[in-house]
Design an enzyme around this catalytic site. Structure first.
Site, short mmCIF file in Angstrom:
data_model
loop_
_atom_site.label_atom_id
_atom_site.label_comp_id
_atom_site.label_asym_id
_atom_site.label_seq_id
_atom_site.Cartn_x
_atom_site.Cartn_y
_atom_site.Cartn_z
N PRO A 276 9.31 10.95 -2.23
CG PRO A 276 9.87 12.75 -3.61
CD PRO A 276 10.40 11.92 -2.47
NE ARG A 278 -0.51 8.83 -5.16
CZ ARG A 278 -1.18 7.70 -5.35
NH1 ARG A 278 -1.96 7.56 -6.38
NH2 ARG A 278 -1.06 6.70 -4.48
NE ARG A 314 -3.64 5.13 -8.44
CZ ARG A 314 -4.59 6.03 -8.32
NH1 ARG A 314 -5.25 6.47 -9.37
NH2 ARG A 314 -4.87 6.53 -7.14
CE1 TYR A 318 -4.70 0.38 -3.98
CE2 TYR A 318 -4.04 1.88 -5.72
CZ TYR A 318 -3.73 0.86 -4.83
OH TYR A 318 -2.47 0.35 -4.82
CB CYS A 343 -14.21 -11.95 -18.41
SG CYS A 343 -14.41 -11.94 -20.20
C1 LIG Z 1 4.85 3.98 -1.65
C2 LIG Z 1 5.90 4.57 -0.77
C3 LIG Z 1 6.36 5.87 -0.99
C4 LIG Z 1 5.81 6.78 -2.06
O1 LIG Z 1 4.50 7.13 -1.85
P1 LIG Z 1 3.82 8.28 -2.74
O2 LIG Z 1 2.47 8.39 -2.19
O3 LIG Z 1 3.84 7.81 -4.15
O4 LIG Z 1 4.60 9.53 -2.55
C5 LIG Z 1 7.37 6.36 -0.18
N1 LIG Z 1 7.91 5.60 0.81
C6 LIG Z 1 7.49 4.35 1.06
C7 LIG Z 1 8.12 3.57 2.14
C8 LIG Z 1 6.46 3.80 0.28
O5 LIG Z 1 6.05 2.55 0.54
#
Ligand SMILES: *Cc1c(COP(=O)(O)O)cnc(C)c1O
Length: 419
Positions: A276, A278, A314, A318, A343
């Site tokens: 995990p 985010r 972000r 995105y 800019c």
């Molecule tokens: C970015 C990533 C994560 C974490 O993703 P989240 O959306 O932040 O939980 C976990 N494993 C791998 C291989 C990633 O590239």
């Protein structure tokens, strides 16, 4: 739940009023809440409580600040890293090497060597070629590398295209249909101990359904590989659980995620691994900014803030939404476009958004900025590299200094031959 709340009309991080931090450190500045990080780590672990054997490796790329990693190390989390630089941070934060998982499609031989020397717990191989290289390297060092094979399950994560990783056309992992063959060929190589499969289909997932679909496919693949005579003791289910960026949005909870995982994996007989990012770091941080001025616009005024896309990428990358709140709201509201000073038109945080009324000199925050925030910062337009602060109750500390343009200029050189 997080620990950013108004007290007597002033937005606080835990017990610290944000204006106190802004006055001393300046703006823009990221502010993290130690209590929120701890809470999110514990809620995630609690969600997995029913699983008999598990390892949680925090995705360092979401927030690699060494103080953040130290907080999570104290909660027993390991690290999912995607470079030797991230590995060094995890080790510096006190995470044991055995708890480190090394992911990423472009691990160099030098990085693999460093990771083998450090004794990390698992390499997540993204290709057969990488597995052959790692096996040869480990054997030459008299070592055996524990590895999992990352599989691309060809599942649509239903998230933003740029953070989807599990569709057949994405660069990650090996194709599902070829995975068993590759696993078998890698499993016989000296220097390599193939112990499982890994999957990560994307980030900011709003629903558990694509994760469940991917895990079910991974379970079928695991059974097929075992039926072919190879062992699987570990299954790495990646990260990806999303978080609400808008007030009122509802996302799957760690408890719901854990219940789904427990149901799907009930008869797998493996150690489950998780990555995990985010869901632990996202709501643990805000980006504090000051309004430079309010500029008249055609349909709505432009609120020009001193944070920009180089500090928080972000929205530009995105089209991401970050809630914007005044630190000391005066009760009035306005509809405005929120932009930074860079800019580029992509340096826009929001268009036509209803927000707290703000004027020049007012402080405001972008919420949910603890993940993929400071770590993506750069110095475009010769701006400072944004600093980071951690709050813990009524105390706080700068955990990453502002690196000013003069320091960056000092690292550049005009060769003699340019006169
Ligand atoms: C970015 C990533 C994560 C974490 O993703 P989240 O959306 O932040 O939980 C976990 N494993 C791998 C291989 C990633 O590239």
């Amino acid at each position: 739940m997080d620990h950013f709340a108004y007290k007597a009309g002033v937005l606080h991080a835990e017990d610290v009023p944000l204006p106190a931090i802004a006055a001393e450190v300046g703006t823009p500045v990221y502010v993290y809440s130690r209590a929120t990080l701890t809470r999110h780590a514990r809620v995630f672990l609690d969600g997995l409580a029913a699983l008999p054997s598990k390892h949680v490796a925090f995705a360092v790329k979401s927030n690699p600040n060494v103080a953040v990693l130290r907080v999570l190390a104290r909660e027993g989390l390991g690290a999912d890293v995607v470079s030797a630089g991230e590995m060094d941070r995890a080790l510096a934060a006190g995470m044991p090497a055995r708890g480190i998982v090394f992911s990423g499609v472009g691990k160099t031989l030098a990085e693999m060597r460093r990771a083998l020397e450090a004794g990390i717990g698992q390499f997540n191989l993204e290709s057969e070629e990488e597995g052959v290289e790692l096996a040869r390297l480990a054997a030459s060092m008299g070592l055996v590398a524990s590895a999992a094979l990352r599989v691309n399950p060809d599942v649509d994560a239903g998230t933003h295209g740029k953070i989807s990783t599990g569709k057949a056309e994405n660069k990650f992992g090996v194709p599902y249909d070829r995975a068993a063959g590759i696993y078998g060929r890698l499993a016989v190589l000296p220097g390599l101990e193939m112990r499982g499969l890994a999957v990560h289909i994307g980030s900011q997932l709003a629903s558990l359904a694509p994760l469940e679909a991917a895990f079910v496919k991974m379970g079928e693949l695991m059974r097929a590989i075992r039926a072919g005579g190879d062992a699987i003791t570990h299954m790495d289910l990646g990260g990806g659980v999303g978080v609400p960026y808008k007030a009122g949005e509802v996302f799957p909870t760690p408890a719901e995620y854990g219940a789904m995982v427990a149901r799907v994996t009930a008869d797998w007989g493996v150690t489950l691994m998780f990555e995990p990012g985010r869901v632990i770091s996202g709501n643990s941080g805000v980006l504090v900014t000051e309004v430079v001025r309010v500029k008249e616009g055609v349909s709505a005024p432009f609120v020009v803030v001193d944070a920009a896309m180089n500090d928080l990428a972000r929205p530009a990358l995105y089209d991401a939404w970050h809630d914007f709140l005044a630190v000391v709201p005066n009760g009035a509201r306005m509809v405005a476009n929120i932009v930074g000073p860079i800019c580029e038109t992509s340096d826009t945080f929001a268009m036509g958004r209803e927000i707290d009324a703000v004027g020049p000199g007012d402080l405001a925050v972008f919420r949910t900025a603890g993940a993929y925030g400071a770590t993506m910062a750069n110095t475009y337009n010769s701006r400072s590299l944004v600093p980071e602060v951690m709050v813990d109750g009524d105390r706080w500390a700068v955990v990453a200094e502002r690196i000013d343009p003069a320091t960056i200029l000092a690292a550049e050189h005009v060769p003699d031959w340019l006169g």
